[in-house]
Design a protein around this motif. Structure first.
Motif, PDB file in Angstrom:
ATOM      1  N   SER A 221      37.632  40.216  38.951  1.00 58.14           N
ATOM      2  CA  SER A 221      38.407  40.281  37.602  1.00 58.14           C
ATOM      3  C   SER A 221      38.460  38.867  37.073  1.00 58.14           C
ATOM      4  O   SER A 221      38.134  38.939  35.656  1.00 58.14           O
ATOM      5  CB  SER A 221      39.861  40.605  37.984  1.00 58.14           C
ATOM      6  OG  SER A 221      40.250  40.270  38.998  1.00 58.14           O
ATOM      7  N   LEU A 222      38.519  37.780  37.774  1.00 55.34           N
ATOM      8  CA  LEU A 222      38.608  36.641  37.002  1.00 55.34           C
ATOM      9  C   LEU A 222      37.085  35.803  36.956  1.00 55.34           C
ATOM     10  O   LEU A 222      36.760  35.408  35.856  1.00 55.34           O
ATOM     11  CB  LEU A 222      39.382  35.585  37.812  1.00 55.34           C
ATOM     12  CG  LEU A 222      40.832  36.253  38.190  1.00 55.34           C
ATOM     13  CD1 LEU A 222      41.883  34.997  38.808  1.00 55.34           C
ATOM     14  CD2 LEU A 222      41.600  36.584  36.868  1.00 55.34           C
ATOM     15  N   GLU A 223      36.560  35.829  38.045  1.00 57.87           N
ATOM     16  CA  GLU A 223      35.262  35.433  37.963  1.00 57.87           C
ATOM     17  C   GLU A 223      34.118  35.631  37.230  1.00 57.87           C
ATOM     18  O   GLU A 223      33.410  35.183  36.746  1.00 57.87           O
ATOM     19  CB  GLU A 223      34.617  34.857  39.491  1.00 57.87           C
ATOM     20  CG  GLU A 223      33.366  34.054  39.579  1.00 57.87           C
ATOM     21  CD  GLU A 223      33.283  33.643  41.077  1.00 57.87           C
ATOM     22  OE1 GLU A 223      32.461  33.798  41.671  1.00 57.87           O
ATOM     23  OE2 GLU A 223      34.279  32.864  41.431  1.00 57.87           O
ATOM     24  N   SER A 296      27.113  34.045  45.609  1.00 52.22           N
ATOM     25  CA  SER A 296      27.052  34.562  46.772  1.00 52.22           C
ATOM     26  C   SER A 296      28.336  34.097  47.377  1.00 52.22           C
ATOM     27  O   SER A 296      28.576  33.069  47.632  1.00 52.22           O
ATOM     28  CB  SER A 296      25.685  34.517  47.642  1.00 52.22           C
ATOM     29  OG  SER A 296      25.792  35.205  48.977  1.00 52.22           O
ATOM     30  N   GLY A 297      29.043  35.223  47.932  1.00 50.37           N
ATOM     31  CA  GLY A 297      30.477  34.891  48.643  1.00 50.37           C
ATOM     32  C   GLY A 297      30.639  35.839  49.517  1.00 50.37           C
ATOM     33  O   GLY A 297      30.113  36.888  49.679  1.00 50.37           O
ATOM     34  N   GLY A 298      32.024  35.894  50.166  1.00 55.62           N
ATOM     35  CA  GLY A 298      32.693  36.821  51.013  1.00 55.62           C
ATOM     36  C   GLY A 298      32.254  36.604  52.324  1.00 55.62           C
ATOM     37  O   GLY A 298      32.963  36.807  53.393  1.00 55.62           O
ATOM     38  N   PHE A 331      32.633  28.741  47.682  1.00 53.59           N
ATOM     39  CA  PHE A 331      33.744  28.994  48.530  1.00 53.59           C
ATOM     40  C   PHE A 331      35.016  29.403  47.587  1.00 53.59           C
ATOM     41  O   PHE A 331      34.990  28.758  46.620  1.00 53.59           O
ATOM     42  CB  PHE A 331      34.163  27.642  49.523  1.00 53.59           C
ATOM     43  CG  PHE A 331      35.501  27.799  49.998  1.00 53.59           C
ATOM     44  CD1 PHE A 331      35.639  28.367  51.229  1.00 53.59           C
ATOM     45  CD2 PHE A 331      36.471  27.110  49.348  1.00 53.59           C
ATOM     46  CE1 PHE A 331      36.915  28.614  51.796  1.00 53.59           C
ATOM     47  CE2 PHE A 331      37.956  27.284  49.971  1.00 53.59           C
ATOM     48  CZ  PHE A 331      38.136  27.905  51.150  1.00 53.59           C
ATOM     49  N   GLY A 332      35.681  29.974  48.061  1.00 56.90           N
ATOM     50  CA  GLY A 332      36.772  30.364  47.215  1.00 56.90           C
ATOM     51  C   GLY A 332      37.888  31.400  47.864  1.00 56.90           C
ATOM     52  O   GLY A 332      37.583  32.040  48.870  1.00 56.90           O
ATOM     53  N   CYS A 337      41.731  31.440  42.611  1.00 63.22           N
ATOM     54  CA  CYS A 337      41.178  32.151  41.602  1.00 63.22           C
ATOM     55  C   CYS A 337      39.737  32.391  41.847  1.00 63.22           C
ATOM     56  O   CYS A 337      38.672  32.283  40.764  1.00 63.22           O
ATOM     57  CB  CYS A 337      41.039  31.364  40.097  1.00 63.22           C
ATOM     58  SG  CYS A 337      43.033  31.385  39.322  1.00 63.22           S
ATOM     59  N   ALA A 338      39.391  32.904  43.062  1.00 67.66           N
ATOM     60  CA  ALA A 338      37.925  32.849  43.513  1.00 67.66           C
ATOM     61  C   ALA A 338      37.408  31.436  43.594  1.00 67.66           C
ATOM     62  O   ALA A 338      37.838  30.524  43.970  1.00 67.66           O
ATOM     63  CB  ALA A 338      37.111  33.963  42.808  1.00 67.66           C
TER      64      ALA A 338
END
Length: 935
Positions: A221-223, A296-298, A331-332, A337-338
């Protein structure tokens, strides 16, 4: 940079629609069968959501009210969030609710208490999930949309003036350590994040962004929406299932839509490599010159995986020299906000320094530091490990109505305690662990504490002396975990080996059922050596440290010795040439030593999947020089010694026609009530192999296979004949109830009829599971002529795509049967044909079996009722999921004496039993078994 700086989120939308009215928001839904994109221009979207916002005011709720947004599609979520903002309400994005009724009710009660009320904006499916919970104010998005047709407000209409420090959007945490907390982000925190991210990504109005992260996640939603919208960038939002079911779509969209920025977690990078690396037919297929950045995240990004991904993309590109992009691990958190720390790296020119890609440096306005985790204040020296803390204008302001949680997460000078362990070296950060109790599997976070709660119930485990700890072995694609525990029995006792084997098997079974993954290690530690903190907690960090240092090697060695003894007690050395040959094949399939394979081993208990069955069949036929080893016989003879005897009968040509028995035992371990699964419309049961594995050591799993596959066996000629045969077979296998019966697709109506027949003779049927099938099938069966049955079979087997089938059907019908089969054969996936070991002759006969089942269904009209029905629904053949549920499936209510339930399951009609989805399906299915009291 935009020429003006918006001060609220509402300004973002106004600015985007005014300056870039023709730029687009594109959406690919979960029900899309191809890459069809629904499009709204910034201008039309702006008008649409303002009309909805005006309609919301008719609810009569005071300004600042919290609205729970519970929707699945990106467009619906995006619409609801903007409408709430413009109406002066605060949207709170609700992720998918638990399938466990108790968990769902507990969570909703917690939300009601947290917000002092509960107003939900959802769809018909969400409303059905919430229907059993009283006290909720539920609004349907469809009703809101219908009412909004009465309004046409000005393009700059808002319900009230807002300030930058007003609450804007609430995001719920995963609740991994208890109930979810609501993270409060203001207009100021979100805008600060969006400005900084946009600069970091070099966004412009000419940028095209591709997103498939769910909108309830801050990254989606934000990023990937608010940030691009601030800079006027066009966006395409794809439902995750559309990418996961067809990873090629990811590359096709980059090619066709000139995507510049996209998102791909580590597990998708790995999946794309696995699926595409050997696809020589795709070399030079895609124009990938537009892609410039992949975030790439998560979960941690493995350096080798990322490098291989770059290599594969260059190989598939039309012009590899024009492919130049960075992979940017980041990293977030929800609270930041991610992403707030990134490390964009061009892996074509840069060699990574570590096993995992570094996470990099903070975006503008963000700071980071590493401190002593015990006091949360003492800053660690460069290169030393410690707790990661961040601060900056994008960090959330508080947890909603939870001052205690807020205060514990911040220390002096506004530093936020992330709970992650990291290292900062020369200004670049990388993570080295987590203080928080979660394990991440393929980007999905699972609560360690919840897992531990269930593991504690295993007989043989000393209560409160068990800890599960996240762990990633070298070169491992995704995170795993280790279980440390103290056994209730003496490891030096006479029966220690048997007890240890039983305990470890139970611990593995629970782990697989809860988080789809077995533990990498299970380490039994005597209770007097299991350390606890002064507060009585297991010292997880200490245990994992001892494990890595080899200090627990003696406990691991003792466990392996005892498990070897237990296995040795039942180990049967393969004694015949046939047994030894099968043992060698199995050793290759499961990457085991040949000496580890017992003649008494069950192929499926070793880990065999449906694909492994095909491999065993293929290699066995080659080794023994046999024209065919029927798949059915491998299913019926999964124990190596039994299969060897059957193969010997083939070799000696002693193959009398076996009497038809529809029951195929796919796994026989466990002493709970068996489950019987009726075949889909293609008649075969191999599709259930992957599902049956999840019931090992819990309950037997039987599949019912249609008649007519084997030589000498005739087809069924009526539904009554089939049902009578299946009911009798179920009674032979399980003489007394209660019974649990399910059916997939066509098999659902058969399961319903079998249940009725069993009840008619006085038996109790406590569970009837109907998977993605309407009670009224006659019309569809009449449409299935030989051509339709053939195409349906090819689709079910994954030989063709839905689009390919739809495009081909009209051209086939004028051709002869032989010509039709030849055309479809040539267009089918050669790799898949090879995997399934199919010939035109076998497929021709299989189509006849499927046609015989369609004939049995042409005059079927449901009547009567069963005690209770549980309906599971996925993305249907055609149309939307909500229409499928409400118009086609809900009529089952009239055939259930108790309340019928409807459970949303992932995947399409033809894929929900595939490896990508079956792990989630089994959890949802099991929850309904438990709810019906199936013991």
């Amino acid at each position: 940079m935009p020429p003006a700086l918006p001060v609220t989120l509402n300004d973002i939308l106004s600015q985007a629609s005014e300056r870039y009215p023709s730029h687009e928001l594109g959406f690919i839904t979960s029900s899309a069968h191809n890459s069809y994109i629904q499009v709204k221009t910034f201008s039309s979207f702006n008008q649409y959501v303002r009309n909805l916002a005006r309609t919301m005011l008719d609810w009569g709720k005071p300004a600042g009210s919290v609205i729970l947004v519970y929707l699945t599609e990106h467009e619906d979520n995006m619409t609801a969030v903007w409408a709430c903002l413009l109406a002066g309400y605060i949207p709170c994005l609700q992720p998918a609710l638990s399938a466990q009724q108790a968990h769902k009710e507990g969570h909703v009660a917690h939300i009601q208490n947290l917000f002092s009320s509960s107003s939900w904006l959802t769809n018909e499916v969400g409303a059905q999930q919430l229907d059993s919970i009283s006290g909720l104010e539920i609004h349907l998005l469809s009703g809101l949309q219908a009412s909004a047709l009465n309004y046409h407000v000005p393009v700059d209409w808002v319900a009230r003036t807002i300030q930058s420090d007003d609450d804007a959007i609430l995001f719920l945490t995963s609740g991994s350590t208890g109930f979810s907390k609501a993270v409060v982000h203001t207009h100021r925190t979100i805008l600060a994040a969006c400005h900084a991210k946009g600069e970091a990504y070099s966004l412009t109005p000419n940028t095209n962004v591709l997103n498939w992260v769910g909108f309830d996640h801050v990254a989606g939603s934000l990023e990937m929406h608010m940030t691009p919208l601030l800079f006027g960038a066009s966006q395409i939002h794809v439902h995750a299932s559309a990418i996961l079911s067809d990873p090629l779509r990811f590359l096709r969209l980059i090619d066709e839509k000139c995507i510049n920025i996209a998102f791909s977690p580590n597990f998708l990078l790995a999946k794309l490599i696995r699926d595409l690396d050997k696809r020589s037919d795709l070399i030079g297929t895609f124009d990938l010159s537009s892609i410039k950045r992949i975030n790439s995240g998560g979960e941690a990004v493995i350096s080798k995986t990322a490098q291989s991904f770059v290599t594969v993309l260059k190989k598939l590109a039309r012009d590899p020299c024009k492919v130049s992009f960075v992979i940017s691990p980041g990293f977030g958190m929800t609270e930041t906000c991610a992403g707030c720390i990134y490390d964009p790296v061009d892996l074509a020119t840069t060699e990574p320094k570590h096993e995992f890609l570094d996470l990099g440096r903070p975006i503008r306005g963000c700071e980071m530091r590493i401190v002593d985790p015990d006091d949360g204040k003492t800053v660690r020296a460069d290169g030393e490990s410690g707790e990661l803390q961040v601060r900056g204008p994008m960090v959330f302001v508080r947890y909603y109505n939870n001052t205690e949680a807020t205060s514990t997460r911040f220390v002096e000078s506004g530093w936020y305690r992330t709970g992650d362990v990291g290292i900062i070296e020369h200004g670049v950060m990388r993570l080295s662990g987590r203080i928080k109790d979660t394990v991440i599997v393929h980007g999905v976070s699972y609560a360690i504490l919840e897992l531990e709660t269930y593991l504690q119930t295993v007989e043989g485990v000393t209560h409160s002396f068990l800890a599960a700890t996240p762990y990633r072995a070298p070169d491992q694609q995704t995170e795993g975990f280790i279980i440390f525990y103290s056994p209730t029995f003496d490891l030096g006792g006479e029966d220690a080996s048997t007890k240890l084997f039983t305990t470890h098997r139970a611990l593995r079974d629970i782990s697989v059922k809860m988080i789809t993954l077995p533990p990498q290690f299970i380490v039994p530690i005597p209770i007097n050596q299991m350390e606890k903190t002064t507060l009585g907690k297991i010292a997880r960090a200490r245990l994992i440290s001892l494990f890595k240092q080899g200090e627990l090697a003696k406990h691991i060695a003792r466990a392996e010795e005892l498990l070897s003894d237990a296995r040795g007690a039942s180990f049967v050395t393969p004694s015949t040439e046939t047994e030894r040959a099968l043992a060698k094949i199995c050793a290759r399939i499961f990457n085991l030593a040949e000496s580890d394979i017992s003649a008494g081993d069950n192929f499926f208990e070793l880990g065999g999947t449906s694909i492994d069955v095909i491999r065993l069949k293929r290699e066995g036929e080659v080794h023994f020089d046999l024209p065919e080893i029927p798949t059915l016989q491998i299913l019926k003879h999964p124990v190596i010694s039994s299969l060897a005897n059957y193969i010997n009968s083939l070799l000696t040509k002693d193959t009398r026609t076996e009497e038809y028995d529809p029951v195929v035992p796919l796994q026989l371990t466990g002493n709970k009530t068996p489950i019987f699964f009726v075949h889909p419309g293609v008649g075969e049961v191999l599709i259930f192999v992957n599902l049956a594995k999840y019931f090992q050591n819990e309950r037997p799993f039987y599949a019912l296979r249609a008649r007519g596959f084997e030589p000498g066996h005739s087809f069924f000629t009526s539904m009554d004949e089939m049902v009578f045969c299946y009911a009798a077979a179920v009674k032979r296998t399980q003489p007394t109830g209660p019974y649990a019966i399910a059916g997939y697709s066509y098999g659902g109506v058969v399961a319903f009829e079998v249940a009725k027949r069993l009840e008619a003779v006085g038996d109790e049927v406590k569970f009837v599971g109907l998977i993605n099938i309407s009670p009224h099938i006659a019309d569809r069966m009449y449409k299935l002529d030989w051509t339709g049955c053939m195409l349906n079979l090819f689709l079910f087997l994954g030989l063709m795509t839905k689009q390919g089938v739809n495009n081909l059907a009209p051209a086939l019908r004028p051709l002869s049967r032989k010509e039709q089969l030849e055309v479809v054969w040539k267009l089918s996936s050669f790799k898949r044909l090879l995997e399934l070991q199919l010939t035109q002759e076998k497929l021709d006969h299989w189509v006849d079996v499927a046609c015989s089942l369609a004939e049995c269904g042409k005059n079927y009209n449901p009547s009567g009722s069963a005690a209770a029905l549980d309906v599971f629904y996925a993305i249907p053949f055609t149309g939307s999921k909500s229409d499928w549920l409400n118009k086609q499936l809900k009529p089952w209510d009239g055939f259930s004496r108790g309340q019928a339930t409807y459970t949303d399951v992932p995947g399409h009609h033809y894929t929900l039993m595939d490896l990508d989805y079956v792990s989630q399906f089994q959890k949802l299915f099991r929850s309904r078994l438990e709810a019906r009291g199936i013991q």
